[in-house]
Design an enzyme around this catalytic site. Structure first.
Site, PDB file in Angstrom:
ATOM      1  N   GLU A 134      41.044  29.544  45.223  1.00 17.91           N
ATOM      2  CA  GLU A 134      40.822  28.671  46.325  1.00 17.91           C
ATOM      3  C   GLU A 134      39.864  27.554  46.083  1.00 17.91           C
ATOM      4  OE1 GLU A 134      39.776  30.364  50.150  1.00 17.91           O
ATOM      5  OE2 GLU A 134      41.163  32.162  49.693  1.00 17.91           O
ATOM      6  N   GLU A 178      37.868  37.464  48.715  1.00 17.54           N
ATOM      7  CA  GLU A 178      36.505  37.269  48.995  1.00 17.54           C
ATOM      8  C   GLU A 178      35.885  38.497  49.750  1.00 17.54           C
ATOM      9  OE1 GLU A 178      36.881  33.827  51.610  1.00 17.54           O
ATOM     10  OE2 GLU A 178      37.107  32.580  49.875  1.00 17.54           O
TER      11      GLU A 178
END
Ligand code: IFM
Length: 454
Positions: free
Chosen positions: A363, A177
């Site tokens: 995720e 991320e």
């Protein structure tokens, strides 16, 4: 390829997915390991940030967390018994290098070597993330990711880790991320290192992407049969209304939130309209950088939690766009919209826009206020339904032609949820932080039953 316009209500079955589909859970080092000052680990930016009053809601830190550093055999036994065949974890840079020069810390490397052996012994394919936000504080003192020298420091870290583990770890994620690393940490100030400067955040972002691009050939040199990718946090975006202003704001937001990452990774450079919008805050880019960032990878990791609704907001933020809190829709305890169809929508869009090759959901998960009931169990019906519905959406996206090859639920165990501390739980396994007792929640039992289906 077709766009799934409705998610079938049928529960997903394991047989809906390919036989070699990967089924995992994900975690990250600072969130679970604890052992903050053990075996030569040095201070990270998260230790420093968490020690700063007011930064973490419950005043906590990751010094003990789930004590996974010592309790990993138990955690991996539960993961094996759940029927997982893969496990995504991250490697703490401060366990390997101090950030002030010197040789790699053998005790840190030994720990991850034991951890990987523990996964393999239990049939868990190791998926290693090289950066999940725990930069050595000493590097931050010299400017952190805003400095180009940090790219070189990262490559030394990647080199040491892949040399040591590459005989057994074949799946590598360079960064988790980058949006969060750059924007939440350096513009919003809500994550370490807690800066609030937009130009710094964009420079950080550029160096993170550059370090990804330079790490890929290095990993391949050390691990010839490696599969390498990056994990991005992505959201489907929608305008708050049909007005021209909201639609334009949505495009501006999307330019930075989605295309700023996926365009350069796919050789298109930073999106021109966004470059113009950020003006003088645009990052310094040296010759060859964009070519390095565009290196071919083996897969794209997609972290999906919720869609974003965007409203025009003149004078607000660098892009004059505001992300609205969800209203009138189902949300998790963190106030995140529950939107399984958004997962399918996002995947179809990525496939349409970039055809990135194999994708993995690296995720996906939900936060609820779990409690241990009088029967000693955790009946997390909300998370169980979340998991089921997102797997149904994933099944439909795959049927629609999106090449997703695996799914990692966030997270294996409850853990330190960054600025929310231990107030927020995402695990399929409940952790009692007083006793470190683990309890498989109903969601974990559902995943286990799902994975046991033939
Ligand atoms: O806990 C985080 C994780 O570290 C990164 N992705 C989102 C998760 C939930 O907020």
């Amino acid at each position: 390829m077709t766009t799934p316009n409705s998610i079938q209500p049928l529960p997903p079955a394991r047989s809906d997915f390919a036989d070699d589909f990967l089924w995992g859970c994900a975690t990250s080092s600072y969130q679970i390991e604890g052992a903050g000052a053990v075996d030569g680990r040095v201070e990270s930016i998260w230790d420093r940030f968490a020690a700063t009053p007011g930064k973490v809601r419950d005043g906590s830190n990751g010094a003990v967390a789930c004590d996974h550093y010592h309790r990993w055999p138990q955690d991996f036994d539960i993961a094996r018994d759940m029927g997982l065949n893969a496990y995504r974890f991250s490697i703490a840079w401060p366990r390997i290098f101090s950030g002030s020069g010197g040789a790699p810390n053998q005790k840190g490397l030994d720990f991850y070597s034991r951890l990987v052996d523990g996964m393999l012994e239990r049939g868990l394919q190791p998926w290693a993330t090289l950066y999940h936000w725990d930069l050595p504080q000493a590097l931050q003192e010299r400017g952190g990711w805003a400095e180009r020298a940090t790219v070189e420091a990262y490559l030394a870290f990647v080199d040491a880790v892949t040399r040591r583990l590459g005989d057994r770890v074949k799946h590598w994620i360079t960064h988790n991320e980058p949006w969060c690393t750059a924007m939440i940490g350096n513009y919003e100030g809500l994550h370490a290192p807690g800066l609030t400067d937009f130009a710094t955040a964009l420079q950080v972002c550029h160096h993170v992407l550059l370090s990804h691009g330079k790490a890929v050939p290095l990993i391949r040199a050390n691990v010839p049969d490696a599969q390498v990718g990056i994990a991005l946090s992505l959201h489907p975006v929608r305008p708050a209304s049909d007005s021209a202003a909201d639609r334009a704001a949505t495009l501006r937001h999307d330019g930075l939130r989605y295309r700023w990452f996926l365009d350069p990774l796919h050789g298109r450079g930073y999106p021109q309209a966004t470059l113009e919008a950020v003006g003088a805050c645009a990052p310094r880019v040296e010759p060859g950088d964009m070519e390095a960032i565009a290196v071919a990878t083996d897969f794209l990791g997609v972290n999906y939690y919720f869609p974003e609704t965007i409203q025009d907001a003149p004078g607000e933020g660098p892009l004059h766009a505001r992300v609205l809190p969800p209203s009138g829709v189902e949300t998790t305890a963190l106030g995140w919209e529950v939107a399984p169809a958004g997962l399918a929508e996002l995947l179809v869009r990525i496939e349409h826009d970039y055809r990135p090759g194999p994708m993995y959901i690296t995720e996906n998960g939900a936060c609820y206020d779990d409690e241990v009931g009088p029967d000693g169990q955790v009946h997390d019906a909300g998370r169980t339904a979340y998991l089921q519905r997102h797997l149904a959406a994933l099944r439909d996206a795959i049927r629609g032609g999106v090449p997703v090859k695996g799914y990692f639920a966030w997270s294996l165990v409850d853990n330190f949820e960054w600025a929310e501390g231990y107030l927020r739980r995402f695990g399929l396994i409940h952790v009692d932080y007083d006793t470190q007792q683990r309890r498989l929640k109903d969601s974990g039992k559902w995943y286990r039953a799902f994975l046991r289906q033939q």
